[in-house]
Design a protein around this motif. Sequence first.
Motif, PDB file in Angstrom:
ATOM      1  N   ASN A   2     -23.324  30.509 -14.312  1.00  0.00           N
ATOM      2  CA  ASN A   2     -21.620  30.489 -14.070  1.00  0.00           C
ATOM      3  C   ASN A   2     -21.353  32.376 -14.362  1.00  0.00           C
ATOM      4  O   ASN A   2     -22.064  33.161 -14.389  1.00  0.00           O
ATOM      5  CB  ASN A   2     -21.506  30.569 -15.821  1.00  0.00           C
ATOM      6  N   ILE A   8     -16.001  28.489 -19.340  1.00  0.00           N
ATOM      7  CA  ILE A   8     -16.981  26.655 -18.718  1.00  0.00           C
ATOM      8  C   ILE A   8     -15.821  25.526 -20.024  1.00  0.00           C
ATOM      9  O   ILE A   8     -15.981  25.765 -21.059  1.00  0.00           O
ATOM     10  CB  ILE A   8     -18.209  26.696 -19.823  1.00  0.00           C
ATOM     11  N   ASP A   9     -15.437  24.614 -19.518  1.00  0.00           N
ATOM     12  CA  ASP A   9     -14.851  23.244 -20.125  1.00  0.00           C
ATOM     13  C   ASP A   9     -16.515  22.329 -20.688  1.00  0.00           C
ATOM     14  O   ASP A   9     -16.590  21.458 -20.268  1.00  0.00           O
ATOM     15  CB  ASP A   9     -14.283  22.452 -19.090  1.00  0.00           C
ATOM     16  N   ASP A  10     -16.746  23.090 -21.885  1.00  0.00           N
ATOM     17  CA  ASP A  10     -17.528  22.308 -22.272  1.00  0.00           C
ATOM     18  C   ASP A  10     -17.377  20.611 -22.605  1.00  0.00           C
ATOM     19  O   ASP A  10     -18.362  20.131 -23.773  1.00  0.00           O
ATOM     20  CB  ASP A  10     -18.757  23.276 -23.440  1.00  0.00           C
ATOM     21  N   LYS A  11     -16.482  20.821 -22.807  1.00  0.00           N
ATOM     22  CA  LYS A  11     -15.747  18.370 -23.181  1.00  0.00           C
ATOM     23  C   LYS A  11     -15.797  18.223 -22.056  1.00  0.00           C
ATOM     24  O   LYS A  11     -15.330  17.198 -21.952  1.00  0.00           O
ATOM     25  CB  LYS A  11     -15.000  18.892 -24.509  1.00  0.00           C
ATOM     26  N   ALA A  12     -16.123  19.008 -20.942  1.00  0.00           N
ATOM     27  CA  ALA A  12     -15.469  17.786 -19.655  1.00  0.00           C
ATOM     28  C   ALA A  12     -16.519  16.205 -19.785  1.00  0.00           C
ATOM     29  O   ALA A  12     -15.824  15.648 -19.466  1.00  0.00           O
ATOM     30  CB  ALA A  12     -16.184  18.786 -18.545  1.00  0.00           C
ATOM     31  N   HIS A  13     -17.691  16.360 -20.528  1.00  0.00           N
ATOM     32  CA  HIS A  13     -18.130  15.184 -20.781  1.00  0.00           C
ATOM     33  C   HIS A  13     -17.683  13.543 -21.476  1.00  0.00           C
ATOM     34  O   HIS A  13     -18.347  12.788 -21.225  1.00  0.00           O
ATOM     35  CB  HIS A  13     -19.342  15.471 -21.177  1.00  0.00           C
ATOM     36  N   ARG A  15     -14.007  15.025 -22.932  1.00  0.00           N
ATOM     37  CA  ARG A  15     -12.655  14.340 -22.606  1.00  0.00           C
ATOM     38  C   ARG A  15     -12.456  13.209 -22.118  1.00  0.00           C
ATOM     39  O   ARG A  15     -11.461  12.688 -22.872  1.00  0.00           O
ATOM     40  CB  ARG A  15     -12.064  15.410 -22.122  1.00  0.00           C
ATOM     41  N   TYR A  45     -13.931  14.246 -32.813  1.00  0.00           N
ATOM     42  CA  TYR A  45     -13.436  15.697 -31.809  1.00  0.00           C
ATOM     43  C   TYR A  45     -11.713  15.754 -32.737  1.00  0.00           C
ATOM     44  O   TYR A  45     -11.419  14.836 -33.267  1.00  0.00           O
ATOM     45  CB  TYR A  45     -13.506  15.256 -30.924  1.00  0.00           C
ATOM     46  N   THR A  62     -13.789  20.494 -30.673  1.00  0.00           N
ATOM     47  CA  THR A  62     -15.125  19.764 -31.803  1.00  0.00           C
ATOM     48  C   THR A  62     -14.037  20.391 -32.968  1.00  0.00           C
ATOM     49  O   THR A  62     -13.680  21.723 -33.050  1.00  0.00           O
ATOM     50  CB  THR A  62     -16.025  20.865 -31.115  1.00  0.00           C
ATOM     51  N   GLU A  65     -15.232  24.098 -33.234  1.00  0.00           N
ATOM     52  CA  GLU A  65     -13.930  25.019 -33.172  1.00  0.00           C
ATOM     53  C   GLU A  65     -12.894  24.626 -33.750  1.00  0.00           C
ATOM     54  O   GLU A  65     -11.958  25.911 -34.056  1.00  0.00           O
ATOM     55  CB  GLU A  65     -13.145  24.079 -31.221  1.00  0.00           C
TER      56      GLU A  65
END
Length: 81
Positions: A2, A8-13, A15, A45, A62, A65
Motif C-alpha cells: 500500500n 484501506i477498507d479493512d471491512k470490505a470482506h 460489509r 459489528y 469494529t 473502532e
Amino acid sequence: MNEPNEIIDDKAHIRHKLDFSDAEWITSTEEDDEPGVEVAFVDGYVGMRNGADPEGPVLVFTPEEWDAFVEGAKDGEFDEP
C-alpha cells in the motif's frame, strides 16, 4: 504494498454480508422532530446511520473502532471549536 496515504477498507470482506435491514436501531435523541444518529449491533459489528435518512448509507465499525469513537466523543474530540 500500500501507498503511505492509501486508505484501506479493512471491512470490505464483511460489509456486503452484514444485514442491517432487521436491526434494532437505537437513536441518539428522544426528540421525534430531531432524529439524530442511530446505531445498531449486528454480528459483532456496529452500524451507524443518519436517523433523518434511514435508507441512506450505514457506517460500519469494529468493536475496537467503536470504543475509540465513543472515547473520543467523551473526551470532546469532535466538539466544535
